[in-house]
Design an enzyme around this catalytic site. Structure first.
Site, PDB file in Angstrom:
ATOM      1  N   TYR A   1       0.889  -1.161   0.000  1.00  0.00           N
ATOM      2  CA  TYR A   1       0.000   0.000   0.000  1.00  0.00           C
ATOM      3  C   TYR A   1       0.925   1.208   0.000  1.00  0.00           C
ATOM      4  O   TYR A   1       1.414   1.650   1.029  1.00  0.00           O
ATOM      5  CB  TYR A   1      -0.929  -0.010   1.214  1.00  0.00           C
ATOM      6  CG  TYR A   1      -1.813   1.209   1.336  1.00  0.00           C
ATOM      7  CD1 TYR A   1      -2.276   1.897   0.222  1.00  0.00           C
ATOM      8  CD2 TYR A   1      -2.193   1.677   2.584  1.00  0.00           C
ATOM      9  CE1 TYR A   1      -3.086   3.001   0.333  1.00  0.00           C
ATOM     10  CE2 TYR A   1      -3.014   2.778   2.726  1.00  0.00           C
ATOM     11  CZ  TYR A   1      -3.454   3.449   1.592  1.00  0.00           C
ATOM     12  OH  TYR A   1      -4.262   4.554   1.715  1.00  0.00           O
TER      13      TYR A   1
ATOM     14  N   ASP B   1      -1.950  -1.513  -4.055  1.00  0.00           N
ATOM     15  CA  ASP B   1      -2.303  -0.129  -4.343  1.00  0.00           C
ATOM     16  C   ASP B   1      -1.001   0.656  -4.424  1.00  0.00           C
ATOM     17  O   ASP B   1      -0.354   0.908  -3.415  1.00  0.00           O
ATOM     18  CB  ASP B   1      -3.202   0.397  -3.228  1.00  0.00           C
ATOM     19  CG  ASP B   1      -3.588   1.858  -3.397  1.00  0.00           C
ATOM     20  OD1 ASP B   1      -3.040   2.539  -4.292  1.00  0.00           O
ATOM     21  OD2 ASP B   1      -4.433   2.325  -2.610  1.00  0.00           O
TER      22      ASP B   1
END
Length: 173
Positions: free
Chosen positions: A31, A69
């Site tokens: 992330y 992500d």
């Protein structure tokens, strides 16, 4: 299992990187920090540390699958047309972020989605949750990726009709 980013010079206990080592490959789930809150950290510290870490794993001879992500739209067709104005500096679309992503590709990592779907212009994985109609209209960004160190990809899909988040699942075989 390795938690956090071992090559990061600063202490980071946010759980942004988890690596699972298997017999023949690594899976690195990430992330990536959004540069909107700290562009300097993202571009000049995080991205180089991630590049170094992936390179270290790749040099072991095992395959590397890098997913998650990544908070960047790599190319113009990874963001719906009409947004934003080219004159704006918007987190996720900064040239410095895109350059950082380019380094993964130049180091031999393959963007699995673009490998099998090079010309698809609406393969988005994130939609602004403040504008609910954007998901319905598929006005999104592709900021979630599955990069692989070897071109053995047989299938890839963005599962945009699965809800539960402002992101959607990404399938790669």
């Amino acid at each position: 299992i390795t938690k956090d980013l071992p090559t990061l010079s600063e202490i980071n206990n946010e759980g942004r990187c988890i690596t699972a080592e298997f017999e023949n490959f690594y899976v690195v789930n990430v992330y990536t920090p959004n540069s909107g809150s700290n562009e300097e950290f993202r571009v000049n510290i995080w991205d180089p540390a991630m590049y170094e870490y992936l390179n270290t794993l790749k040099n072991t001879g095992k395959d590397v699958v890098f997913v998650g992500d990544m908070n960047v739209c790599h190319k113009e067709h990874d963001v719906f047309s009409g947004f934003p104005s080219v004159s704006q500096r918007v987190a996720g679309l900064l040239p410095e972020e895109r350059d950082g992503f380019d380094k993964y590709i130049q180091n031999g990592f393959i963007d699995s989605y673009r490998y099998l779907k090079p010309d698809i212009a609406d393969g988005y994985t994130w939609w602004n949750p403040r504008l609910k109609q954007f998901r319905e209209q598929n006005k999104g960004w592709r900021i979630d990726y599955a990069l692989v160190s070897r071109d053995n990809i047989s299938k890839v899909n963005i599962l945009r009709n699965i809800f539960g988040s402002d992101h959607c699942p990404y399938l790669v075989e």
